[in-house]
Design a protein around this motif. Structure first.
Motif, PDB file in Angstrom:
ATOM      1  N   ARG A  24       0.809  -1.222   0.000  1.00 52.92           N
ATOM      2  CA  ARG A  24       0.000   0.000   0.000  1.00 52.92           C
ATOM      3  C   ARG A  24       0.843   1.273   0.000  1.00 52.92           C
ATOM      4  O   ARG A  24       0.296   2.361   0.165  1.00 52.92           O
ATOM      5  N   THR A 198      -1.879   4.127   0.301  1.00 52.74           N
ATOM      6  CA  THR A 198      -3.145   4.070  -0.431  1.00 52.74           C
ATOM      7  C   THR A 198      -4.199   3.413   0.456  1.00 52.74           C
ATOM      8  O   THR A 198      -3.896   2.759   1.451  1.00 52.74           O
ATOM      9  N   GLY A 199      -5.464   3.580   0.085  1.00 54.44           N
ATOM     10  CA  GLY A 199      -6.538   3.019   0.884  1.00 54.44           C
ATOM     11  C   GLY A 199      -6.934   3.951   2.010  1.00 54.44           C
ATOM     12  O   GLY A 199      -6.396   5.057   2.153  1.00 54.44           O
ATOM     13  N   GLU A 200      -7.847   3.500   2.813  1.00 52.71           N
ATOM     14  CA  GLU A 200      -8.442   4.365   3.822  1.00 52.71           C
ATOM     15  C   GLU A 200      -7.692   4.384   5.149  1.00 52.71           C
ATOM     16  O   GLU A 200      -7.330   5.415   5.663  1.00 52.71           O
ATOM     17  N   ASN A 201      -7.473   3.217   5.727  1.00 52.68           N
ATOM     18  CA  ASN A 201      -6.922   3.204   7.081  1.00 52.68           C
ATOM     19  C   ASN A 201      -6.308   1.852   7.381  1.00 52.68           C
ATOM     20  O   ASN A 201      -6.241   0.976   6.528  1.00 52.68           O
TER      21      ASN A 201
END
Length: 219
Positions: A24, A198-201
């Protein structure tokens, strides 16, 4: 110094969601040096034996040097991956951990392939007399560097950056030291690939229950 607004993370959430980020890591988004410096200012609040503060921080952004380090790292990874001592082997006798360990192996292989493309590589170092590591306990030496390096990882997480704690490049420590012009009295302690994620959490990772590793007053 302009301070970036940090993510709204309570202390416990920060400590339990600062994960090793590999797949990520955003390989395309540049990381401002000002943001790296901000994280390093927090790293410098870490403890050191006798308050000697013998640490040094190598921040590598040059593409050619990142590529060279990535080459050494990749060689070291493949030597390690075929040694039978990988993270995956650690869970082969425990079906409950097998899936997690498989993901760890996959992400480690990804990082080995992509390390040269991570925009920032941070290498925490420590001053060592004559460059020779102590023959006995090295707890005081590394205890004067690694908490500060973890401070960096926590500060990065709070600012929307991902890191991964790795030491595989140390198989080629001398070659990396020559590449970066490190003097003989400076030793490397880790490698922290750093990028936006990347991504939310992130969420806490599965861990062995405390009851299996806790010992009160005796083993």
């Amino acid at each position: 110094m302009e301070i970036m607004t940090t993510l709204p993370l309570a202390a416990d959430e920060l400590l339990t969601t600062t994960r090793s980020v590999r797949k990520r890591l955003d390989l395309d988004r540049p990381v401002p040096m000002s943001l790296v410096r901000e994280c390093l200012e927090i790293a410098l609040q870490g403890p050191s034996a006798g308050n000697r503060q013998g640490w040094h921080w190598i921040v590598v952004t040059d593409p050619e040097k990142r590529a060279a380090i990535g080459g050494y790292y990749r060689r070291s990874y493949f030597e390690y991956a075929f040694s039978g001592t990988t993270e995956g082997a650690a869970g082969e006798d425990d079906p409950a951990r097998a899936e997690t360990q498989s993901r760890v192996n996959s992400s480690a292989a990804y990082l080995a392939a992509q390390l040269a493309n991570v925009p920032v590589l941070v290498i925490p170092c420590i001053e060592v007399p004559d460059g020779e590591l102590p023959a006995g306990s090295q707890a005081s030496l590394w205890g004067s560097l690694l908490p500060a390096a973890w401070n960096f990882a926590l500060a990065a997480r709070a600012r929307g950056l991902g890191t991964a704690w790795t030491t595989l490049h140390l198989t080629y420590e001398e070659e990396v030291a020559e590449l970066l012009g490190l003097p003989p009295g400076v030793r490397q302690g880790a490698l922290l690939p750093t990028a936006y994620f990347t991504g939310e959490n992130f969420k806490p990772a599965p861990r062995i229950p405390l009851e299996q590793v806790l010992h009160v007053d005796a083993w």
